[in-house]
Structures are given as C-alpha cells and as structure tokens.
Write a protein that holds these residues in place. Sequence first.
Motif, PDB file in Angstrom:
ATOM      1  N   TRP A  10      42.158  46.429  37.666  1.00 26.47           N
ATOM      2  CA  TRP A  10      40.924  47.194  37.528  1.00 26.47           C
ATOM      3  C   TRP A  10      41.092  48.453  38.625  1.00 26.47           C
ATOM      4  N   GLY A 180      30.809  42.253  38.982  1.00 27.62           N
ATOM      5  CA  GLY A 180      31.890  41.406  38.497  1.00 27.62           C
ATOM      6  C   GLY A 180      31.438  39.946  38.495  1.00 27.62           C
ATOM      7  N   GLY A 188      35.550  38.455  35.531  1.00 31.21           N
ATOM      8  CA  GLY A 188      35.120  39.362  36.758  1.00 31.21           C
ATOM      9  C   GLY A 188      35.756  39.120  38.006  1.00 31.21           C
ATOM     10  N   GLN A 191      37.458  42.130  39.585  1.00 27.45           N
ATOM     11  CA  GLN A 191      36.459  43.220  39.859  1.00 27.45           C
ATOM     12  C   GLN A 191      35.972  42.953  41.208  1.00 27.45           C
TER      13      GLN A 191
END
Length: 236
Positions: A10, A180, A188, A191
């Motif tokens: 990411w 996220g 997520g 993230q």
Amino acid sequence: MTIIQQALTWLNDPLNWTNSDGIIALLIQHLWISAAAVGIGCAVAWPVGIWLGHNGRGGGLTVGVSNLTRAIPTLALLSIFPLTFLGFGPWSAVVALAIFAIPPLFGNAVLGLREVDPSARDAAYGMGLSGWQVLWRVELPLAVPYLASGFRTAAVQVVATATLAALVGGPGLGAIISEGFGLGIASGGGQVLAGGLLVVLLCLVIEGLLVLAERAVTPRPLRRPRGRKARVALAR
C-alpha cells in the motif's frame, strides 16, 4: 500476503501518495490542524500561566486544570464539538485538540516562572527594574527551558491525538486508518498498519525536530550537559 506485506504494498503505490486524498494531502491537513491547535493552546495557556507564575500563584489552579482535562476523554470532545455551532469540519477538531494541548503548556509556564531563582529576581528588583522589566529580562529567559519543554510535549501529544479526528469525519492521517477499518481487517488491515506507521513516524520526526529547537532556544548556561561532560557532572 501477510499484513506487513499488505502495508508495504500500500505504501509503495504512488497513487496512495499523490491522489487528492492521498498521503501528502492528508499529511498537510494533519500538520495544519495540529499547528492550529497548539497555536490556540499557546495563546490561551501561556499568558495566564506566565502571569500566575510571575505573581507566585496558580499552584492549585495548575493541578486542577491538569486533573480536569485528563478526566475528559479527547474522543468525547472530538465527538461533541461537531454538534455545536462549529459543525463538522476541521475547526471542531482544532478546538478539541487545543483543549488537549492546554495542560502541558499552562503547567510548564507556571512552573517555569515559579522555579526562577529568587536571588536573581531580588537582584533585578534591587537594580531598580520594574515588575514587567523583571518578567521580560530575567524571568522569561530563565523559564525558556520549561516553556519549550511544555510546547514539545503538547505538540507531540496533539499530533498523535489528531489521528482520532478522522473517526468523526475530521481531516488528517487518521482517515487512512479509518478507511482501512471500513474495508475490514482482511482487506484493509495493511492500510490500517500503514496509516499507523505513518503517524508513528510523523510523531518521531516532530519529537526530534522539537528537541533540536528546544536546545537552540535555551540559553547556553541553562542547557543540560551532554556526552562525557554530562557523565562527569553526574559523577560529581
């Protein structure tokens, strides 16, 4: 992929940095609301703290303000202010964070003025200086280490806590973590970890820069000895 690999992937995506709601834009927002909050905190806490410290008062008030603000959860303030006339937006977060910044700024201002050597103050009065001249020429220069330390503490705390502003629709790097969690840990999680790492890194950078700034603004005779000189001083 593991959550660490997801976070690295990411962070390595250029779009996550350059988009209108990417890391760079969110970093600017984060720094802006943090700087505004600390600035408001200084404007409120320092004049009152310096005045009380100069007059030898404020010990009980300092403890009371510190205990009161510690009892109020910052997330609660971040949730309440959007429901006031401030509405949802950056200023709700700024005001809530400013309240969070006041205790270390106020406490260190009072302490810094009260810790000034009485003999230095008496000598200044003996030379014919007025109360304001003693404050500006003697007390404030000697209180600089305390003021700078309070500023550093407040700034780092606000930068870290500003992450929570995203939970109530505020700006800043916390939006990365909030989004996220919205995707779920499976999708997520990377993230969320990436956002947390960015906040930690920002706090460390701010801490390091303010340590250098604190040393720069502290008069040389008041600086703590370092390295070998510090060890020799402690040995004595």
